[in-house]
Design a protein around this motif. Structure first.
Motif, PDB file in Angstrom:
ATOM      1  N   SER A   1       0.938  -1.717   0.158  1.00 13.32           N
ATOM      2  CA  SER A   1      -0.345   0.154   0.048  1.00 13.32           C
ATOM      3  C   SER A   1       0.972   1.324  -0.064  1.00 13.32           C
ATOM      4  N   GLY A   2       2.445   0.840  -0.338  1.00 13.78           N
ATOM      5  CA  GLY A   2       2.910   2.104  -0.206  1.00 13.78           C
ATOM      6  C   GLY A   2       4.226   2.125  -1.475  1.00 13.78           C
ATOM      7  N   GLU A   3       4.175   3.197  -1.797  1.00 14.65           N
ATOM      8  CA  GLU A   3       5.693   2.657  -3.221  1.00 14.65           C
ATOM      9  C   GLU A   3       6.229   1.939  -2.699  1.00 14.65           C
ATOM     10  N   HIS A   4       6.978   2.110  -1.684  1.00 16.75           N
ATOM     11  CA  HIS A   4       8.666   1.768  -1.445  1.00 16.75           C
ATOM     12  C   HIS A   4       8.258   1.242  -0.300  1.00 16.75           C
TER      13      HIS A   4
ATOM     14  N   GLN B   1      13.972  -8.792  -5.142  1.00 17.04           N
ATOM     15  CA  GLN B   1      13.233  -7.845  -5.870  1.00 17.04           C
ATOM     16  C   GLN B   1      14.559  -7.194  -6.340  1.00 17.04           C
ATOM     17  N   GLN B   2      15.088  -6.622  -7.581  1.00 11.91           N
ATOM     18  CA  GLN B   2      16.182  -6.099  -8.211  1.00 11.91           C
ATOM     19  C   GLN B   2      16.068  -4.248  -7.533  1.00 11.91           C
ATOM     20  N   PRO B   3      17.307  -4.210  -6.285  1.00 15.41           N
ATOM     21  CA  PRO B   3      17.080  -2.612  -5.584  1.00 15.41           C
ATOM     22  C   PRO B   3      16.850  -1.486  -6.609  1.00 15.41           C
ATOM     23  N   LYS B   4      16.334  -0.556  -6.402  1.00 10.98           N
ATOM     24  CA  LYS B   4      15.783   0.403  -7.186  1.00 10.98           C
ATOM     25  C   LYS B   4      17.402   1.653  -7.370  1.00 10.98           C
ATOM     26  N   ALA B   5      17.304   2.220  -7.806  1.00 11.24           N
ATOM     27  CA  ALA B   5      18.782   3.277  -7.490  1.00 11.24           C
ATOM     28  C   ALA B   5      17.923   4.669  -7.139  1.00 11.24           C
TER      29      ALA B   5
END
Length: 325
Positions: A200-203, A211-215
């Protein structure tokens, strides 16, 4: 001898053997019952004694901490990982420090350190309490004595003391913060398994090892660690003051670790010496009284059974939070 007599004698022998067999079986069964009851009562006695030890061990510790005549040097151990529920938890160490400061016979306090560090929160609690106690009773000085290792969170704690001592070969420093984990994305792909996460939250799932980490999330997490590192550095500077040679040696805060001999030159410690040396030569009271909280037999037994569910879950997830070690 007649056949009838022989038959009668044979029947009598058979009856005798059956009676003997029944008697033997009854005796064996009785012995088994006795053994079972004996084992039961022995186990009951063991449980009772174990419970009494677990119940009264804290009282024995209090008696140990409260019985002595004259003045003495109080000692509190900081051993192993600094974390909640461990021997070197904030609750244990702070409780020991307060007891030492409250005793009118305490001439000085030594933190006997042998630890790689641990939780920044637990270390911060202890650091703040040492400074509070020092301000409340300035006549009682606090000395940190590092034996084998005084790194990261352990050095954080030591920097709150009036002075720090170590052996020439002790390992001192490691002023940095770390957070480690594992990534299982490649493994999941090879197994043909899809990861499905609903949040329920973007991050909300940014630390998910599957999952692949996002920059942007990686940058955010580095910011969290940098904030914790800055807090660590500020506390060390506040505790050590001008004794630190950080202007000439900015690498002091890089996470590196030094020998006691090197640490003395860098201003990380004030001298070389053991606990007995500091008690005898610095505090001026060779009589030592140990205020370290000891684990009860029940605590030791519980730890041998296994780690907590939370620790196992964190290990399975492959993530470890911020740590001063």
């Amino acid at each position: 001898m007649s056949d009838d007599w022989k038959a009668s004698a044979s029947t009598g022998d058979e009856k005798s053997w059956k009676l003997l067999e029944k008697a033997l079986l009854a005796s064996v069964q009785e012995q088994r019952r006795s053994r079972r009851w004996g084992i039961f009562f022995k186990l009951l006695t063991f449980v009772y004694l174990f419970g009494m030890l677990a119940l009264f061990s804290p009282m024995l510790n209090l008696r140990k901490a409260g019985s002595s005549g004259g003045s003495y040097t109080a000692v509190v151990d900081v051993r192993g990982m600094i974390a909640d529920k461990e021997a070197a938890s904030a609750d244990n160490i702070i409780g020991s420090l307060r007891a030492a400061f409250e005793d009118e016979s305490t001439k000085g306090v030594i933190l006997r350190i042998n630890s790689p560090g641990g939780s920044p929160v637990q270390s911060g609690y202890i650091y703040d309490e040492i400074r509070r106690l020092r301000a409340e009773k300035p006549a009682i000085k606090v000395y940190a004595v590092i034996s084998d290792l005084g790194a990261s969170g352990a050095y954080y704690i030591a920097s709150a003391a009036d002075e720090i001592y170590a052996d020439k070969s002790s390992l001192v420093g490691s002023i940095g913060v770390t957070a480690a984990g594992f990534g299982f994305v490649g493994t999941m792909e090879k197994l043909g398994v899809d990861r499905r996460v609903y949040t329920s939250g973007e991050h909300k799932a940014f630390l998910d090892p599957f999952q692949q980490p996002k920059a942007d999330e990686a940058e955010f997490w580095r910011g969290v660690l940098q904030t914790t590192h800055r807090q660590f550095i500020d506390s060390v500077k506040k505790g050590r003051g001008d004794r630190l040679k950080d202007k000439d040696h900015p690498e002091l805060f890089s996470g590196l670790i030094w020998s006691g001999e090197q640490a003395l030159q860098l201003g990380l410690i004030d001298g070389l010496g053991s606990t007995s040396y500091v008690a005898r030569e610095v505090i001026g009271e060779k009589e030592i009284k140990d205020y370290t909280v000891e684990e009860t037999p029940f605590d030791r037994f519980a730890k041998k059974i296994g780690a907590s569910v939370a620790d196992n879950l964190a290990m399975w997830m492959g993530f470890q939070g911020p740590s001063l070690r």
